[in-house]
Design an enzyme around this catalytic site. Structure first.
Site, PDB file in Angstrom:
ATOM      1  N   ASN A   2       0.888  -1.099   0.193  1.00  8.02           N
ATOM      2  CA  ASN A   2       0.148  -0.013   0.202  1.00  8.02           C
ATOM      3  C   ASN A   2       0.693   1.092  -0.103  1.00  8.02           C
ATOM      4  OD1 ASN A   2      -1.895   1.970   0.268  1.00  8.02           O
ATOM      5  ND2 ASN A   2      -2.822   1.102   2.181  1.00  8.02           N
TER       6      ASN A   2
ATOM      7  N   ASN B 255       4.170   3.484 -15.042  1.00 10.59           N
ATOM      8  CA  ASN B 255       3.483   4.094 -16.267  1.00 10.59           C
ATOM      9  C   ASN B 255       2.167   4.443 -15.682  1.00 10.59           C
ATOM     10  OD1 ASN B 255       2.388   1.470 -16.059  1.00 10.59           O
ATOM     11  ND2 ASN B 255       1.600   1.764 -18.284  1.00 10.59           N
TER      12      ASN B 255
ATOM     13  N   ASP C  31       0.950   0.998 -27.437  1.00  7.35           N
ATOM     14  CA  ASP C  31       1.147   0.617 -26.147  1.00  7.35           C
ATOM     15  C   ASP C  31       2.383  -0.526 -26.227  1.00  7.35           C
ATOM     16  OD1 ASP C  31      -0.584   1.516 -24.110  1.00  7.35           O
ATOM     17  OD2 ASP C  31      -2.269   0.299 -24.674  1.00  7.35           O
TER      18      ASP C  31
ATOM     19  N   GLY D  47       5.603   4.187 -55.957  1.00  9.67           N
ATOM     20  CA  GLY D  47       4.510   3.453 -57.174  1.00  9.67           C
ATOM     21  C   GLY D  47       5.022   1.981 -56.997  1.00  9.67           C
TER      22      GLY D  47
END
Length: 428
Positions: free
Chosen positions: A98, A121, A194, A258
């Site tokens: 915690n 993150n 991601d 092309g």
């Protein structure tokens, strides 16, 4: 101190003989490197899973009781970790802590002192509010590699904006070049923002670990998802440089220059993926000449519409009609085989089920089956980089807090009584 940290203090300088060289083939590439993983969802977990597959010890730190958001957010079975989570968190360990409690932060500081790499993150600003900015972590462990993945650059105008994969793809130009020329921008099916950001971050971490063996110093690694998508678009920027205009949407045609064919062609069967993609080089006629021989249309070798790559691109609709008339008579695997064996770049459009059931891809380890403690046998994509001197068997993603006793007990020397008390207090 982790083995990786010992290596940075006592390891040889670049170019000298490593004392552990004789045992190199018995160790994974990143054996002894310890990674503290504060990541969630996809971008960060891709990075840490990559490091784990390379042999690093990855300790995933999660909130007590609920764990990382990806565990349950997309689950197909109430009470079980999601398939999404299992696919992105193999070969890791899980502890709970915690970080909003002072005692939990104190434990985390001790863990940082034993780590080689820390990666997160979270949403912009979250890690700083918890008290674990780069400067704060560097005070605890000056040699640590501190890595962050965000949607946008932290010094830019969108620094505080949230981002998921599709948002970053829009920001990085991917949507602008995907779709038909006269259609709307389309999100590609793959999560290149991601996963791409995660892999970019892993590259940075690997380089920083190598550099640290010479300098003894850690550093900060920062990856923006927008930047990662831009990097995947290098050929689109080449097209822009050629034309002086923004790269367009070109459907399945080549975006740079092309050439034709450059298209998916319908094949026998008529299913949603009964197609074969065929592409011939713009650097000559050899692929085109071979193709005409396979489909029995050597009469077109001297047709002025098709005698150069540029002419074929100008008349690509006629090219497509000629090839499709032939491909419709064969199934996609036959088309791929006939073209491939003739030296013509082509592939059947394989769907996810066909790929995951492919015997060769199973044998190669592109797909692996792991034994999950709750879901049982689970098949998922494996590690795509094959190394002759580093093999790490795939293991299932951990249950929440599965490694609390081992990590806190063996690494931080907490007693069972202390573990029980911390659990009772919702610290772990």
């Amino acid at each position: 101190m982790s083995l990786g940290a010992e290596a940075r203090d006592t390891g040889p300088a670049v170019g000298t003989e490593a004392p552990e060289r004789a045992q190199a083939t018995k160790r994974a590439a990143l054996s002894g490197v310890r990674v503290v993983d504060l990541t969630q969802f996809e971008a960060g977990p891709v990075c840490t899973e990559t490091l784990a597959w390379l042999g690093a010890e990855v300790i995933k730190v999660e909130a007590p009781g609920r764990g990382e958001q990806g565990r349950k957010a997309t689950t197909d079975a109430a009470g079980l970790d999601s398939n999404f989570f299992l696919i992105l968190n193999a070969n890791k360990r899980s502890i709970t802590c915690n970080l909003k409690s002072e005692e939990g932060r104190a434990l985390f500081r001790r863990l940082i002192a034993e780590a080689d790499v820390l990666i997160e993150n979270f949403a912009p600003g979250a890690i700083e509010r918890l008290g674990f900015s780069y400067d704060a972590v560097k005070e605890i462990n000056p040699a640590i590699i501190y890595a962050q993945i965000k949607g946008f650059a932290p010094e830019g105008p969108y620094a505080n904006y949230l981002a998921f994969d599709a948002v970053a793809q829009a920001a990085g130009g991917s949507l602008s070049i995907t779709g038909e020329a006269d259609g709307r921008p389309i999100k590609p099916g793959l999560n290149v923002a991601d996963t791409g950001a995660g892999l970019h971050c892993a590259i940075g971490i690997l380089a920083a670990l190598y550099q640290r063996r010479v300098t003894g110093e850690g550093q900060r690694i920062e990856v923006a998802m927008q930047d990662a998508v831009i990097n995947f678009g290098r050929i689109a920027f080449a097209a822009q440089a050629n034309s002086g205009k923004a790269a367009p949407r070109t459907g399945n045609q080549s975006i740079l220059a092309g050439t034709s064919p450059s298209e998916v062609y319908p094949c026998k069967g008529g299913g949603p993926n009964d197609y074969c993609y065929v592409y011939t080089t713009r650097a000559g006629n050899h692929h085109w000449d071979r193709l005409l021989a396979v489909i029995g249309r050597e009469d077109l070798l001297t047709d002025a519409r098709f005698t150069t790559p540029k002419n074929r691109q100008a008349n690509y609709r006629e090219v497509d009609a000629i090839i499709a008339e032939w491909t419709r008579r064969h199934d996609k695997r036959t088309v791929m085989t006939l073209f491939g064996e003739a030296g013509i770049p082509a592939s059947a459009v394989f769907d996810t089920m066909e790929l995951s059931r492919d015997p060769h891809l199973r044998a190669r380890g592109t797909f692996v089956t792991v034994d999950h403690p709750e879901r049982g046998a689970f098949t998922m994509p494996g590690f795509m980089v094959k190394m002759s001197g580093s093999q790490v068997p795939a293991t299932a993603a951990p249950l929440l807090g599965a490694d609390n006793a081992d990590v806190y007990g063996a690494l931080l020397d907490l007693s069972q009584d202390e573990l029980d008390r911390l659990k009772q207090a919702d610290v772990i």
